[in-house]
Design an enzyme around this catalytic site. Structure first.
Site, PDB file in Angstrom:
ATOM      1  N   GLY A 115       0.936  -1.637  -0.443  1.00 28.90           N
ATOM      2  CA  GLY A 115       0.040   0.639   0.068  1.00 28.90           C
ATOM      3  C   GLY A 115       0.669   1.391   0.121  1.00 28.90           C
ATOM      4  O   GLY A 115       0.650   2.212  -0.819  1.00 28.90           O
ATOM      5  N   ILE A 137       5.730  -8.086   7.328  1.00 33.17           N
ATOM      6  CA  ILE A 137       6.339  -9.195   8.341  1.00 33.17           C
ATOM      7  C   ILE A 137       5.381 -10.593   7.444  1.00 33.17           C
ATOM      8  O   ILE A 137       5.989 -11.321   7.545  1.00 33.17           O
ATOM      9  CB  ILE A 137       5.358  -9.401   9.523  1.00 33.17           C
ATOM     10  CG1 ILE A 137       4.006  -8.936   9.166  1.00 33.17           C
ATOM     11  CG2 ILE A 137       6.116  -8.259  10.440  1.00 33.17           C
ATOM     12  CD1 ILE A 137       2.754  -9.953  10.734  1.00 33.17           C
ATOM     13  N   ASP A 138       4.811 -10.055   6.141  1.00 35.60           N
ATOM     14  CA  ASP A 138       4.091 -11.079   5.762  1.00 35.60           C
ATOM     15  C   ASP A 138       4.854 -11.543   4.024  1.00 35.60           C
ATOM     16  O   ASP A 138       4.650 -12.720   3.583  1.00 35.60           O
ATOM     17  CB  ASP A 138       3.136 -10.641   4.767  1.00 35.60           C
ATOM     18  CG  ASP A 138       2.430  -9.874   5.475  1.00 35.60           C
ATOM     19  OD1 ASP A 138       1.865 -10.148   6.740  1.00 35.60           O
ATOM     20  OD2 ASP A 138       0.772  -8.305   5.238  1.00 35.60           O
ATOM     21  N   MET A 180      -0.760 -14.808  11.032  1.00 37.30           N
ATOM     22  CA  MET A 180      -1.070 -13.970  10.421  1.00 37.30           C
ATOM     23  C   MET A 180      -0.491 -13.827   8.857  1.00 37.30           C
ATOM     24  O   MET A 180      -0.039 -15.007   8.357  1.00 37.30           O
ATOM     25  CB  MET A 180       0.184 -12.300  10.162  1.00 37.30           C
ATOM     26  CG  MET A 180      -0.784 -11.740  11.348  1.00 37.30           C
ATOM     27  SD  MET A 180      -0.492 -10.015  11.921  1.00 37.30           S
ATOM     28  CE  MET A 180      -1.607  -9.476  13.089  1.00 37.30           C
ATOM     29  N   ARG A 182      -2.266 -12.424   5.208  1.00 40.29           N
ATOM     30  CA  ARG A 182      -2.966 -12.059   5.127  1.00 40.29           C
ATOM     31  C   ARG A 182      -2.891 -13.180   3.517  1.00 40.29           C
ATOM     32  O   ARG A 182      -3.383 -14.020   4.126  1.00 40.29           O
ATOM     33  CB  ARG A 182      -2.630 -10.017   4.095  1.00 40.29           C
ATOM     34  CG  ARG A 182      -3.047  -9.451   4.633  1.00 40.29           C
ATOM     35  CD  ARG A 182      -3.057  -8.112   4.180  1.00 40.29           C
ATOM     36  NE  ARG A 182      -4.070  -7.594   3.568  1.00 40.29           N
ATOM     37  CZ  ARG A 182      -5.801  -7.321   4.336  1.00 40.29           C
ATOM     38  NH1 ARG A 182      -5.733  -7.184   5.842  1.00 40.29           N
ATOM     39  NH2 ARG A 182      -6.338  -7.330   3.013  1.00 40.29           N
ATOM     40  N   LEU A 282       1.064  -9.956  18.342  1.00 31.74           N
ATOM     41  CA  LEU A 282       2.444 -10.572  18.734  1.00 31.74           C
ATOM     42  C   LEU A 282       3.221 -10.807  17.846  1.00 31.74           C
ATOM     43  O   LEU A 282       4.768 -10.586  18.334  1.00 31.74           O
ATOM     44  CB  LEU A 282       2.177 -11.860  19.759  1.00 31.74           C
ATOM     45  CG  LEU A 282       1.655 -11.630  21.564  1.00 31.74           C
ATOM     46  CD1 LEU A 282       0.825 -12.835  21.291  1.00 31.74           C
ATOM     47  CD2 LEU A 282       1.265 -11.334  22.277  1.00 31.74           C
ATOM     48  N   GLN A 283       2.592 -11.092  16.608  1.00 32.95           N
ATOM     49  CA  GLN A 283       4.016 -11.466  15.135  1.00 32.95           C
ATOM     50  C   GLN A 283       4.594  -9.403  15.154  1.00 32.95           C
ATOM     51  O   GLN A 283       6.023 -10.006  14.170  1.00 32.95           O
ATOM     52  CB  GLN A 283       3.100 -12.065  14.917  1.00 32.95           C
ATOM     53  CG  GLN A 283       2.573 -13.800  15.237  1.00 32.95           C
ATOM     54  CD  GLN A 283       1.234 -13.544  14.580  1.00 32.95           C
ATOM     55  OE1 GLN A 283       1.581 -14.494  13.148  1.00 32.95           O
ATOM     56  NE2 GLN A 283      -0.015 -13.066  14.222  1.00 32.95           N
ATOM     57  N   ARG A 284       4.083  -8.779  15.471  1.00 36.03           N
ATOM     58  CA  ARG A 284       4.243  -7.681  14.691  1.00 36.03           C
ATOM     59  C   ARG A 284       4.891  -6.359  16.260  1.00 36.03           C
ATOM     60  O   ARG A 284       5.634  -5.791  15.300  1.00 36.03           O
ATOM     61  CB  ARG A 284       3.313  -6.694  14.522  1.00 36.03           C
ATOM     62  CG  ARG A 284       2.433  -7.007  13.170  1.00 36.03           C
ATOM     63  CD  ARG A 284       2.815  -5.699  12.268  1.00 36.03           C
ATOM     64  NE  ARG A 284       1.987  -5.295  12.334  1.00 36.03           N
ATOM     65  CZ  ARG A 284       0.492  -4.371  11.609  1.00 36.03           C
ATOM     66  NH1 ARG A 284       0.081  -5.090  11.142  1.00 36.03           N
ATOM     67  NH2 ARG A 284      -0.075  -3.225  12.782  1.00 36.03           N
TER      68      ARG A 284
HETATM   69  O1  F6P Z   1       0.803  -7.012   7.107  1.00 34.22           O
HETATM   70  C1  F6P Z   1       0.622  -7.060   7.784  1.00 34.22           C
HETATM   71  C2  F6P Z   1      -1.108  -7.242   8.892  1.00 34.22           C
HETATM   72  O2  F6P Z   1       0.244  -7.919   9.895  1.00 34.22           O
HETATM   73  C3  F6P Z   1      -1.200  -8.588   8.302  1.00 34.22           C
HETATM   74  O3  F6P Z   1      -0.773 -10.022   8.169  1.00 34.22           O
HETATM   75  C4  F6P Z   1      -2.463  -8.736   8.814  1.00 34.22           C
HETATM   76  O4  F6P Z   1      -3.417  -9.020   8.323  1.00 34.22           O
HETATM   77  C5  F6P Z   1      -3.131  -6.843   8.888  1.00 34.22           C
HETATM   78  O5  F6P Z   1      -1.374  -6.320   8.771  1.00 34.22           O
HETATM   79  C6  F6P Z   1      -3.089  -6.791  10.579  1.00 34.22           C
HETATM   80  O6  F6P Z   1      -3.736  -5.381  10.784  1.00 34.22           O
HETATM   81  P1  F6P Z   1      -3.958  -4.452  11.227  1.00 34.22           P
HETATM   82  O7  F6P Z   1      -2.851  -4.202  12.281  1.00 34.22           O
HETATM   83  O8  F6P Z   1      -4.999  -3.436  10.611  1.00 34.22           O
HETATM   84  O9  F6P Z   1      -4.807  -5.233  12.705  1.00 34.22           O
END
Ligand code: F6P
Length: 357
Positions: A115, A137-138, A180, A182, A282-284
């Site tokens: 994006g 992360i994806d 996660m 997507r 937690l993954q982020r």
């Molecule tokens: O693109 C990164 C991501 O963490 C995806 O894996 C997940 O679907 C999405 O962002 C979640 O977004 P948000 O932080 O808006 O919940």
């Protein structure tokens, strides 16, 4: 020379390592770095920014999140719903450009995923000197073999599976971990292999509940009373659709809920106690792994090199152990999805992991 830097989209471990790389390389050239807050929003007049000198960047390589802040919605969102591209209104573009001109910013480094890079491309097409740095992360950008953040997210999945395995084994349960990614199954695939999952369900390989139930029964017969399943948030059963957790007003939607559905169906079919756990953000969060710290730093330094060489409209890219670049246009045109016939899926199958197909 004054260069701008912004982080767009969802945060991810390693963003600060990129900032550390940009600030370090710029300082050696005698350049100043203007860090815009909250992605492109920071470009709205009069500009929301801070000057990043090496002092401000000290120690940030080990920090999760982003010292600049970010957003995955707002005025400059150019991708909606399932990826339709919208033009940023001319009025907004002009406002952003006037902020950059007023601040004397000669070039702008945009760190983000699909994006953010799509918006960056629009700035580039309108003639502003832009460099892209891929972040997610994806790991779903085709033009780079790896994005920073992916390794850290995968490590979190592995840690979670290590913990789930012990409780699954104690209670002889089926444990489902929703992760996660997507539309891409990379986190599930790498996390599942590294964490010793028995079944991995991916968006790229439609699964059948009956087949997963068969795996559980077969394990039961051979004395293995617990089963560890990783399901990607974008996975769907054959003939089914992805589960949407929430839709927002700007047409963006969040995937989620497949873990609970898989647990309910498997408990119904097999009669075995099944539980699901959603790993979520937690993954982020948290500190980046060493790999992401190094890759992020390399990306940041290379972005500055591209500016020095006047190679605008390009995105830093990691290919064959080297950091180089591709055009931003090339980078946003294709998603990097798991190849169902590829070597990594084959490797998983070879060690007995089922994809439920
Ligand atoms: O693109 C990164 C991501 O963490 C995806 O894996 C997940 O679907 C999405 O962002 C979640 O977004 P948000 O932080 O808006 O919940």
């Amino acid at each position: 020379m004054r260069i701008g830097l912004l982080n767009g989209g969802g945060d991810c471990p390693g963003l600060n390592a990129v900032t550390h790389g940009v600030v370090g390389a710029a300082a050696q050239l005698g350049w100043e770095v203007v860090g815009f807050r909250d992605g492109f929003e920071g470009l709205l007049p009069p500009g929301d920014f801070k000057i990043l000198d090496p002092e401000k960047a000290r120690g940030i390589i080990r920090q999760g999140g982003t010292i600049l802040g970010t957003t995955n919605h707002g005025h400059f969102s150019s991708k909606h719903g399932s990826g339709e591209v919208a033009r940023i209104p001319e009025e907004l573009m002009n406002q952003a450009r006037s902020t950059l001109t007023n601040l004397g910013v000669d070039a702008l480094i945009c760190v983000g995923g699909d994006g953010t890079l799509t918006t960056a491309l629009q700035f580039s097409e309108e003639g502003f000197p832009i460099i892209g740095v891929p972040k997610t992360i994806d790991n779903d950008l085709k033009a780079t073999a790896m994005t920073f953040g992916f390794d850290s997210a995968t490590q979190t999945v592995v840690d979670a599976l290590d913990r789930l395995q012990t409780t699954a084994s104690s209670h002889k349960r089926v444990m489902i971990l929703e992760v996660m990614g997507r539309h891409a199954g990379w986190i599930a695939l790498y996390g599942g292999i590294g964490g010793g999952a028995n079944v991995i369900l991916l968006p790229e390989i439609p699964f059948r509940f009956e087949e997963v139930a068969r795996v559980i029964r077969e394990r039961e017969i051979s004395g293995l009373h617990s089963t560890l399943i990783v399901v990607a948030e974008g996975a769907a059963p054959e003939g089914g659709v992805q589960m949407i957790e929430a839709a927002s007003v700007d047409g963006e939607y969040r995937l989620g809920g497949i873990g609970d559905r898989v647990a309910a169906e498997l408990q119904r079919i097999t009669g075995k106690d099944s539980r699901s756990c959603t790993l979520g953000h937690l993954q982020r969060g948290g500190s980046p792994t060493s790999f992401d710290r190094v890759l992020g730093t390399r990306f940041g330094v290379h972005a500055v090199k591209l500016i020095e060489q006047g190679k605008f409209g390009r995105m830093v890219s990691y290919q064959r152990y080297h950091v180089g670049s591709v055009t931003i246009a090339e980078a946003v045109s294709q998603l990097n999805l798991v190849d169902p016939e590829g070597e990594v899926v084959e490797t998983a199958r070879s060690v007995g992991i089922s994809f439920g197909d």
